[in-house]
Design a protein around this motif. Structure first.
Motif, PDB file in Angstrom:
ATOM      1  N   GLY A 242       0.810  -1.218   0.000  1.00  0.00           N
ATOM      2  CA  GLY A 242       0.000   0.000   0.000  1.00  0.00           C
ATOM      3  C   GLY A 242       0.840   1.262   0.000  1.00  0.00           C
ATOM      4  O   GLY A 242       0.309   2.370   0.128  1.00  0.00           O
ATOM      5  N   ILE A 243       2.157   1.122  -0.162  1.00  0.00           N
ATOM      6  CA  ILE A 243       3.081   2.262  -0.148  1.00  0.00           C
ATOM      7  C   ILE A 243       3.752   2.375  -1.516  1.00  0.00           C
ATOM      8  O   ILE A 243       4.211   1.370  -2.075  1.00  0.00           O
ATOM      9  N   GLN A 244       3.811   3.583  -2.048  1.00  0.00           N
ATOM     10  CA  GLN A 244       4.423   3.804  -3.355  1.00  0.00           C
ATOM     11  C   GLN A 244       5.898   4.140  -3.187  1.00  0.00           C
ATOM     12  O   GLN A 244       6.255   5.122  -2.540  1.00  0.00           O
ATOM     13  N   HIS A 245       6.766   3.292  -3.730  1.00  0.00           N
ATOM     14  CA  HIS A 245       8.206   3.535  -3.718  1.00  0.00           C
ATOM     15  C   HIS A 245       8.767   3.300  -5.110  1.00  0.00           C
ATOM     16  O   HIS A 245       8.212   2.510  -5.894  1.00  0.00           O
ATOM     17  N   LYS A 246       9.881   3.942  -5.416  1.00  0.00           N
ATOM     18  CA  LYS A 246      10.614   3.658  -6.643  1.00  0.00           C
ATOM     19  C   LYS A 246      11.394   2.361  -6.461  1.00  0.00           C
ATOM     20  O   LYS A 246      11.668   1.914  -5.352  1.00  0.00           O
ATOM     21  N   GLY A 247      11.774   1.771  -7.607  1.00  0.00           N
ATOM     22  CA  GLY A 247      12.474   0.496  -7.560  1.00  0.00           C
ATOM     23  C   GLY A 247      13.726   0.526  -6.709  1.00  0.00           C
ATOM     24  O   GLY A 247      13.991  -0.394  -5.926  1.00  0.00           O
ATOM     25  N   VAL A 248      14.523   1.593  -6.853  1.00  0.00           N
ATOM     26  CA  VAL A 248      15.772   1.681  -6.096  1.00  0.00           C
ATOM     27  C   VAL A 248      15.502   1.756  -4.596  1.00  0.00           C
ATOM     28  O   VAL A 248      16.257   1.199  -3.783  1.00  0.00           O
ATOM     29  N   GLU A 249      14.405   2.391  -4.219  1.00  0.00           N
ATOM     30  CA  GLU A 249      14.041   2.477  -2.801  1.00  0.00           C
ATOM     31  C   GLU A 249      13.607   1.113  -2.267  1.00  0.00           C
ATOM     32  O   GLU A 249      13.921   0.753  -1.123  1.00  0.00           O
ATOM     33  N   ILE A 250      12.900   0.366  -3.100  1.00  0.00           N
ATOM     34  CA  ILE A 250      12.467  -0.972  -2.687  1.00  0.00           C
ATOM     35  C   ILE A 250      13.682  -1.875  -2.499  1.00  0.00           C
ATOM     36  O   ILE A 250      13.758  -2.666  -1.548  1.00  0.00           O
ATOM     37  N   MET A 251      14.664  -1.745  -3.373  1.00  0.00           N
ATOM     38  CA  MET A 251      15.877  -2.548  -3.244  1.00  0.00           C
ATOM     39  C   MET A 251      16.623  -2.213  -1.958  1.00  0.00           C
ATOM     40  O   MET A 251      17.159  -3.100  -1.283  1.00  0.00           O
ATOM     41  N   GLN A 252      16.656  -0.945  -1.610  1.00  0.00           N
ATOM     42  CA  GLN A 252      17.302  -0.544  -0.356  1.00  0.00           C
ATOM     43  C   GLN A 252      16.587  -1.164   0.835  1.00  0.00           C
ATOM     44  O   GLN A 252      17.227  -1.642   1.781  1.00  0.00           O
ATOM     45  N   LEU A 253      15.258  -1.188   0.792  1.00  0.00           N
ATOM     46  CA  LEU A 253      14.485  -1.804   1.867  1.00  0.00           C
ATOM     47  C   LEU A 253      14.763  -3.306   1.953  1.00  0.00           C
ATOM     48  O   LEU A 253      14.891  -3.869   3.048  1.00  0.00           O
ATOM     49  N   ALA A 254      14.864  -3.960   0.786  1.00  0.00           N
ATOM     50  CA  ALA A 254      15.148  -5.402   0.775  1.00  0.00           C
ATOM     51  C   ALA A 254      16.512  -5.685   1.398  1.00  0.00           C
ATOM     52  O   ALA A 254      16.675  -6.649   2.162  1.00  0.00           O
ATOM     53  N   GLU A 255      17.494  -4.834   1.081  1.00  0.00           N
ATOM     54  CA  GLU A 255      18.841  -5.007   1.639  1.00  0.00           C
ATOM     55  C   GLU A 255      18.845  -4.802   3.159  1.00  0.00           C
ATOM     56  O   GLU A 255      19.697  -5.354   3.859  1.00  0.00           O
ATOM     57  N   GLN A 256      17.879  -4.022   3.633  1.00  0.00           N
ATOM     58  CA  GLN A 256      17.772  -3.780   5.075  1.00  0.00           C
ATOM     59  C   GLN A 256      16.942  -4.851   5.786  1.00  0.00           C
ATOM     60  O   GLN A 256      16.727  -4.774   6.994  1.00  0.00           O
ATOM     61  N   GLY A 257      16.458  -5.831   5.004  1.00  0.00           N
ATOM     62  CA  GLY A 257      15.713  -6.936   5.596  1.00  0.00           C
ATOM     63  C   GLY A 257      14.220  -6.729   5.673  1.00  0.00           C
ATOM     64  O   GLY A 257      13.530  -7.499   6.352  1.00  0.00           O
ATOM     65  N   ASP A 258      13.682  -5.719   4.972  1.00  0.00           N
ATOM     66  CA  ASP A 258      12.239  -5.488   4.989  1.00  0.00           C
ATOM     67  C   ASP A 258      11.526  -6.678   4.338  1.00  0.00           C
ATOM     68  O   ASP A 258      11.802  -7.012   3.182  1.00  0.00           O
ATOM     69  N   PRO A 259      10.609  -7.347   5.038  1.00  0.00           N
ATOM     70  CA  PRO A 259      10.010  -8.577   4.510  1.00  0.00           C
ATOM     71  C   PRO A 259       9.115  -8.350   3.294  1.00  0.00           C
ATOM     72  O   PRO A 259       9.048  -9.216   2.415  1.00  0.00           O
ATOM     73  N   VAL A 260       8.430  -7.214   3.230  1.00  0.00           N
ATOM     74  CA  VAL A 260       7.557  -6.955   2.078  1.00  0.00           C
ATOM     75  C   VAL A 260       8.398  -6.677   0.830  1.00  0.00           C
ATOM     76  O   VAL A 260       8.096  -7.175  -0.259  1.00  0.00           O
TER      77      VAL A 260
END
Length: 304
Positions: free
Chosen positions: A202-220
């Motif tokens: 439900g949150i709008q992020h750019k691809g690069v931001e999503i990748m940063q979240l994934a690297e930080q362990g964000d499960p979504v």
């Protein structure tokens, strides 16, 4: 000397290459959007700039976000819509007084990487652009394979294969700009990746931001990325089952996701017929320069 032009929706870039691939000149200007005559003038001006800077006359190749119809001789399928219906190659040839070669920008990527990039030495190169949109090109023996209809490599506008239940719902909810539903582009472009994350969070992020979240362990973010990897692997397996290229080369923004090069090749085996697949998946060596370099390489390596 070879001159390559990358004609994009927002910028036009020129490069001048020596016969051994060394870069002699590069320049870019803003694209005169929705103005075909001024677009021609801008391209001609860049050719003149390259020749003035190098003191040499060069062959000219152009990569465009569309293709030349083999039936009408006019541009079709360009998202820079003011090019559609125009005889671009003939109009520019008349303006600069020499023959011009035109190819789809993804095919230019394939030629560039087949010539002196990640696919160098390979007979059949399938090159993918996974950025805002999703396209692909085919190079065979270092030359464009455009096909009888001029649409060889238009992989992004085939349906995603082997849909799971969520993907069935996705294709119903997210139509492609081409007017159809279920296109690969809607799933594995950078835009599709961001949209899938939005569906999950439900949150709008750019691809690069999503990748940063994934690297930080964000499960979504990790879930969105793992779904992306599966969808990319299925889409490439579909191509391997038909074309069986010697190498797959990735370009565009999503090609910068380094883990794709370790996860996707292993996943391919699940969908490639017979379960055997050692097709290498490599990152484009020339990156954002592959398109303009490939346009220059539309002419043979030995000019006569």
């Amino acid at each position: 000397m070879r001159i390559g032009i990358d004609l994009g929706g927002t910028k036009i870039e020129v490069i001048a290459l020596a016969n051994d691939g060394r870069e002699h000149f590069r320049k870019r200007v803003d694209t005169p959007r929705h103005d075909y005559p001024k677009t021609l003038e801008a391209i001609a001006g860049l050719v003149a700039d390259a020749e003035q800077a190098t003191g040499e006359r060069g062959s000219v190749g152009i990569g465009i976000p569309g293709t030349i119809s083999p039936y009408t001789g006019k541009v079709k399928n360009a998202n820079s819509v003011w090019l559609n219906g125009q005889t671009l190659d003939k109009d520019l040839a008349s303006l600069i007084n020499r023959q011009v070669r035109v190819a789809n920008d993804a095919n230019c990527l394939a030629v560039s990487e087949a010539t002196d990039g990640a696919g160098a030495g390979k007979k059949t190169v399938f090159a993918v652009i996974i950025g805002t949109g999703c396209g692909a090109g085919i190079a065979i023996n270092g030359e464009v394979h455009a096909g009888g209809n001029g649409i060889g490599g238009e992989w992004g506008h085939n349906p995603l294969p082997w849909l799971d239940d969520d993907e069935v719902r996705f294709q119903r909810d997210v139509p492609c700009y081409c007017g159809k539903k279920g296109c690969i582009e809607t799933f594995i472009s950078g835009t599709g990746f961001a949209h899938d994350y939005f569906r999950l969070s439900g949150i709008q992020h750019k691809g690069v931001e999503i990748m940063q979240l994934a690297e930080q362990g964000d499960p979504v973010a990790e879930l969105a990325l793992s779904r992306y990897e599966i969808r990319l692997a299925k889409s490439l397996a579909h191509v391997i089952n038909i074309l069986d290229p010697d190498v797959v080369v990735l370009g565009g923004g999503m090609s910068n996701v380094e883990r794709l090069y370790s996860t996707v090749p292993l996943m391919l085996k699940q969908w490639v017929f017979g379960g055997e697949c050692e097709t290498p998946v490599r990152k484009a060596i020339h990156g954002d320069s592959s398109g303009v370099r490939g346009a220059a390489w539309l002419w043979p390596q030995v000019l006569v």
